[in-house]
Design an enzyme around this catalytic site. Structure first.
Site, short mmCIF file in Angstrom:
data_model
loop_
_atom_site.label_atom_id
_atom_site.label_comp_id
_atom_site.label_asym_id
_atom_site.label_seq_id
_atom_site.Cartn_x
_atom_site.Cartn_y
_atom_site.Cartn_z
N TYR A 1 0.82 -1.21 0.00
CA TYR A 1 0.00 0.00 0.00
C TYR A 1 0.86 1.26 0.00
CZ TYR A 1 -4.73 -1.82 0.99
OH TYR A 1 -5.95 -2.42 0.92
N LYS B 1 2.89 -15.46 2.83
CA LYS B 1 3.15 -16.23 1.60
C LYS B 1 4.66 -16.47 1.58
CE LYS B 1 1.80 -18.01 -2.34
NZ LYS B 1 0.90 -19.18 -2.44
N ASP C 1 -3.16 -18.32 0.68
CA ASP C 1 -4.15 -19.03 -0.16
C ASP C 1 -4.88 -20.08 0.66
OD1 ASP C 1 -1.69 -20.31 0.02
OD2 ASP C 1 -1.62 -20.94 -2.08
N ASP D 1 -6.54 -6.89 4.29
CA ASP D 1 -7.67 -6.21 3.64
C ASP D 1 -8.58 -7.25 2.99
OD1 ASP D 1 -9.14 -4.00 2.54
OD2 ASP D 1 -8.19 -4.43 0.61
N ASP E 1 -12.50 -8.88 4.53
CA ASP E 1 -13.77 -8.82 3.78
C ASP E 1 -14.34 -10.23 3.63
OD1 ASP E 1 -13.43 -6.05 3.34
OD2 ASP E 1 -14.19 -6.19 1.29
#
Ligand code: IPM
Ligand code: MN
Length: 367
Positions: free
Chosen positions: A142, A189, A221, A245, A249
């Site tokens: 970001y 990851k 994942d 983020d 959600d």
């Protein structure tokens, strides 16, 4: 208790949901004898329109001098559909997070048994779901260097993290785990990304300081799959900015709707409280947005100010509306209640106190 609260309504449904949270905080003030001084401030598309700047310096000042910030939502289709826009509403929120040093975004995920039949997942799967996402908020991709080549054919966003950035949120997450079910899952990851390997190394080292906390590591994942296949296993989920983020959600589906989820952003200066949903432009001004994400963010704000009984009163009032089917359109598309009506019900429950809550409950059962 007398507190100053910076009020950033923002864009889209931000103003209407924030208005319900303010209503609820006013009810709390009445019942518990508190005084809140709300100070409005501009951020996002509305700030661009009025000042040309998504984050006017005055907004940062108002927030710095407040005891807490209550924030609504940010974003406007005008900018979403124009990838060439150089000034964007989101820069306002990202800039404010950075200016206030809000490095940890805390997103509690709960399943509400009363909504079992309305949730898209099997109710059995949702039993005992109660975890909290610690999302790093001021680093990673970001905030890394961004660039589009002169010929417009390539673009890059750099993801970078330092041990210091990882450590400060990791300590908060470990402490939270100590006060919960003592389990922390780091999501990364690390089989591919260098930054993830630094996260893993740093968290492994810090884990030795918290021997009572069990630490697990999951690739992002795999985590995305397990959040909806075995969600009850999680207690504290720690992760970097972008993964947090996306996963939060996804996790909102466990609670019933994105519209229900609150969050707290904490760090170096004034803490900020906001629902995790966005500006939902299609619903703006229609009185259909779910105000509970904002109202529950106000509960987190109260807790942050040390007003634990008031926070509990807000949560009880919210649970009462859900248990009685007073839900917004995102949860019940046919028989739904409006944004303002739900705000009124939650506020009404709080001012009347617990005793009369049962009277209203009885009345509605008779009907
Ligand atoms: C959130 C939002 C923001 C983010 C956007 C509006 C910049 O999606 O708070 O989760 O990506 O952090
Ligand atoms: Mn988001």
């Amino acid at each position: 208790m007398k507190k100053r609260i910076a009020l950033i309504a923002g864009d889209g449904i931000g103003p209407e949901v924030t208005q319900q949270a303010v209503k609820v905080l006013e009810a709390v003030a009445e019942r518990f004898g508190y005084a809140f001084d709300f100070q409005p401030a501009l951020l996002g598309a509305v700030a661009i329109e009025k000042t040309g700047n998504p984050l006017p310096p005055e907004t940062i000042e108002i927030c710095r001098h407040a005891d807490a910030v209550l924030f609504g939502a940010i974003g406007d289709p005008k900018y979403d559909n124009n990838p060439s826009a150089t000034v964007r509403p989101e820069q306002g929120l990202l800039g404010l997070r950075k200016a206030l040093g809000l490095f940890a975004n805390i997103r509690p995920i709960l399943s509400y048994p009363a909504l079992g039949h309305l949730v898209p997942l099997k109710p059995a799967l949702l039993q005992g779901v109660d975890f909290v996402v610690y999302r790093e908020l001021t680093g990673g991709i970001y905030f890394g260097e961004k660039e589009t080549s002169a010929d417009g054919q390539t673009a890059r966003d750099v993801c970078s993290y330092s041990v210091a950035e990882i450590s400060r949120i990791a300590h908060l997450a470990f402490k939270a785990a100590q006060n919960r079910r003592k389990k922390l899952t780091l999501v990364d990851k690390a089989n591919v990304l260098e930054t993830s390997r630094l996260w893993r190394k740093t968290v492994q080292a810090i884990a030795t300081e918290y021997p009572d906390v069990t630490v697990e590591y999951l690739y992002v994942d795999n985590a995305a799959m397990q959040i909806i296949s075995q969600p009850a296993q999680f207690d504290v989920l720690l992760t970097e900015n972008l993964f947090g983020d996306v996963l939060s959600d996804e996790a909102s589906v466990l609670s019933g709707s994105l519209g229900l989820l609150p969050s707290a952003s904490v760090g170096e200066q004034t803490a900020l409280f906001e629902p995790i949903h966005g500006s939902y432009p299609q619903a703006t001004g229609k009185d259909i947005a779910n105000p509970l994400g904002s109202i529950l963010s106000a509960a987190l704000l109260l807790e942050h100010l040390g007003a634990n009984s008031a926070a509990e009163a807000v949560r009880e009032a919210v649970a009462w509306t859900l248990a009685n089917g007073f839900v917004a359109k995102d949860i019940e598309p046919i028989n739904y209640y409006g944004t303002q009506a739900i705000g009124d019900m939650v506020a009404g429950q709080i001012t009347k106190g617990a005793a009369s809550a049962y009277q209203v409950l009885n009345a509605s059962t008779i009907i």
